[in-house]
Scaffold this active site. Structure first.
Site, PDB file in Angstrom:
ATOM      1  NE  ARG A  87      48.383  46.937  44.772  1.00  9.42           N
ATOM      2  CZ  ARG A  87      49.228  46.659  43.783  1.00  9.42           C
ATOM      3  NH1 ARG A  87      50.453  47.189  43.784  1.00  9.42           N
ATOM      4  NH2 ARG A  87      48.879  45.881  42.786  1.00  9.42           N
TER       5      ARG A  87
ATOM      6  CG  HIS B  81      47.522  40.632  42.822  1.00 11.84           C
ATOM      7  ND1 HIS B  81      46.554  41.592  42.551  1.00 11.84           N
ATOM      8  CD2 HIS B  81      48.665  41.071  42.211  1.00 11.84           C
ATOM      9  CE1 HIS B  81      47.091  42.562  41.816  1.00 11.84           C
ATOM     10  NE2 HIS B  81      48.361  42.272  41.594  1.00 11.84           N
TER      11      HIS B  81
ATOM     12  CD  GLN C 138      49.299  39.869  37.746  1.00 11.97           C
ATOM     13  OE1 GLN C 138      49.490  41.035  38.052  1.00 11.97           O
ATOM     14  NE2 GLN C 138      49.587  39.416  36.541  1.00 11.97           N
TER      15      GLN C 138
ATOM     16  CG  ASP D   3      55.370  37.758  42.695  1.00  8.87           C
ATOM     17  OD1 ASP D   3      55.922  38.786  42.248  1.00  8.87           O
ATOM     18  OD2 ASP D   3      54.478  37.792  43.585  1.00  8.87           O
TER      19      ASP D   3
ATOM     20  CB  CYS E 298      52.418  39.328  38.740  1.00  9.44           C
ATOM     21  SG  CYS E 298      53.615  39.378  40.092  1.00  9.44           S
TER      22      CYS E 298
ATOM     23  NE  ARG F  59      46.273  43.173  36.806  1.00 12.73           N
ATOM     24  CZ  ARG F  59      46.877  43.736  37.872  1.00 12.73           C
ATOM     25  NH1 ARG F  59      48.179  43.638  37.992  1.00 12.73           N
ATOM     26  NH2 ARG F  59      46.184  44.311  38.826  1.00 12.73           N
TER      27      ARG F  59
HETATM   28  N1   CP Z   1      51.311  43.205  38.938  1.00 10.39           N
HETATM   29  C1   CP Z   1      50.913  44.283  39.632  1.00 10.39           C
HETATM   30  O1   CP Z   1      49.944  44.267  40.394  1.00 10.39           O
HETATM   31  O2   CP Z   1      51.643  45.413  39.391  1.00 10.39           O
HETATM   32  P1   CP Z   1      51.586  46.760  40.239  1.00 10.39           P
HETATM   33  O3   CP Z   1      52.066  46.440  41.623  1.00 10.39           O
HETATM   34  O4   CP Z   1      52.494  47.713  39.510  1.00 10.39           O
HETATM   35  O5   CP Z   1      50.167  47.260  40.271  1.00 10.39           O
HETATM   36  N1  NVA Z   2      53.824  39.472  45.529  1.00 12.79           N
HETATM   37  C1  NVA Z   2      54.039  40.838  45.100  1.00 12.79           C
HETATM   38  C2  NVA Z   2      53.183  41.155  43.922  1.00 12.79           C
HETATM   39  C3  NVA Z   2      53.323  42.530  43.366  1.00 12.79           C
HETATM   40  C4  NVA Z   2      52.386  42.792  42.242  1.00 12.79           C
HETATM   41  C5  NVA Z   2      53.758  41.781  46.262  1.00 12.79           C
HETATM   42  O1  NVA Z   2      52.785  41.556  46.984  1.00 12.79           O
HETATM   43  O2  NVA Z   2      54.514  42.732  46.452  1.00 12.79           O
END
Ligand code: CP
Ligand code: NVA
Length: 309
Positions: A105, A133, A136, A228, A268, A296
């Site tokens: 990440r 993502h 997701q 989101d 999400c 997930r």
């Molecule tokens: N939806 C999602 O990716 O959650 P986290 O940021 O908690 O991993």
């Molecule tokens: N769009 C959000 C998603 C988190 C799972 C972010 O990138 O923070």
């Protein structure tokens, strides 16, 4: 060459469908524990987890998922990624010698691309970047396949809010499975042009992407409404400005009432209740947000089986 999963676009439409079907099966088989058909799929394999941003769902589900597939997890602290310590490609080339896959990440998608270019023997998995993502979106489409009993082609989803990473991967996956997307954003937060082009390129069964600035027009007669956060991780300094600019994009009961009767609500998570969605909507019978979170686990297990075995 190891297979990477940086984007939904790394799969063909057929592979995406197979992954979702496998995710549904892996979920059904989970109660079999060590006797599940995939219980040893990653035996003797090591998977590194490297997160440069916070995570609840992605971190926990990859940890459990790899273990349930018989593999081993190595947690790698994010401070090893600092440029003043060593170049990113050197971090990657070290990891390539020890682990089979790295779940990462990070910020720019270009960082993931740099890693894949340095490491042909390492499978790199995008656990969220600023731009995409994909893990997701796998869980989201599994959730819809379950709720709609496999009847996906010709459906319509409205995404309301920021044309962000989650929206991009959802558009990719929906197009490939024949689902049309209505994306409603303030003009300056629309999807990147590149994503609009990609949507047209990968669309199946006549699915289309339509962009809106009016959230009401976007949700009319759709089968699901997705939102989101308005401020993603890394954009915190823009919080006040975004809160103001997105205020009319809140998903509330009035907006949901314009969608088809029985339309699902999706997010999400994490959600900022009272901002992009009201408590009433997220707690309503239409809301499938915790199914998405559960899936997930299953969707990522299926993706790991697909790219690592
Ligand atoms: N939806 C999602 O990716 O959650 P986290 O940021 O908690 O991993
Ligand atoms: N769009 C959000 C998603 C988190 C799972 C972010 O990138 O923070």
């Amino acid at each position: 060459m190891a297979r990477n999963f940086l984007s939904i676009l790394d799969f063909t439409p057929a592979e995406l469908r197979e992954t979702i079907d496998l995710a549904i099966k892996v979920k059904t088989d989970r109660h079999l524990g060590p006797n599940a058909p995939t219980a040893q799929a990653l035996a003797r394999k090591h998977v590194g987890l490297l997160f440069e941003k916070p995570s609840l769902r992605t971190r926990v589900t990859f940890t459990i998922g790899v273990r349930e597939l018989g593999g081993d997890i190595v947690e790698i602290p994010a401070d090893v990624m600092h440029a003043d310590r060593e170049p990113l490609h050197d971090v990657a080339r070290n990891l390539e010698r020890w682990v089979d896959a790295a779940v990462i990440r990070t910020f720019g998608q270009d960082r993931l691309v740099e890693i894949t270019e340095a490491t042909p023997g390492l499978s790199v998995i995008n656990a969220l970047s600023n731009e995409e993502h994909p893990c997701q979106a796998l869980a989201d489409l599994q959730t819809l396949a379950e709720w709609w009993k496999g009847d996906l082609v010709g459906r319509r989803i409205a995404f309301v809010g920021d044309g962000n990473n989650v929206c991009t991967s959802l558009v990719h996956a929906a197009m490939m499975l024949g689902i049309s997307m209505h994306v409603a954003t303030p003009k300056e937060y629309a999807l990147p042009d590149e994503v609009v082009d990609q949507a047209a390129e990968v669309s199946q069964h006549g699915a289309g992407l339509t962009e809106f600035t009016d959230p009401k027009a976007a949700v009319r007669d759709v089968d699901a409404v997705y939102t989101d956060v308005w401020t993603s991780m890394g954009q915190e300094v823009e919080y006040a400005e975004r809160k103001r600019k997105f205020s009319r994009y809140q998903v509330n009961d009035a907006l949901m009432s314009l969608a088809k009767p029985g339309a699902l609500f999706m997010h999400c998570l994490p959600a900022h209740r009272g901002e992009e969605v009201t408590d009433e909507v997220i707690e309503s019978p239409a809301s499938v947000v915790f199914d998405q979170a559960e899936n997930r686990l299953h969707a990522q297990k299926a993706m790991l089986v697909k790219i690592l075995t």
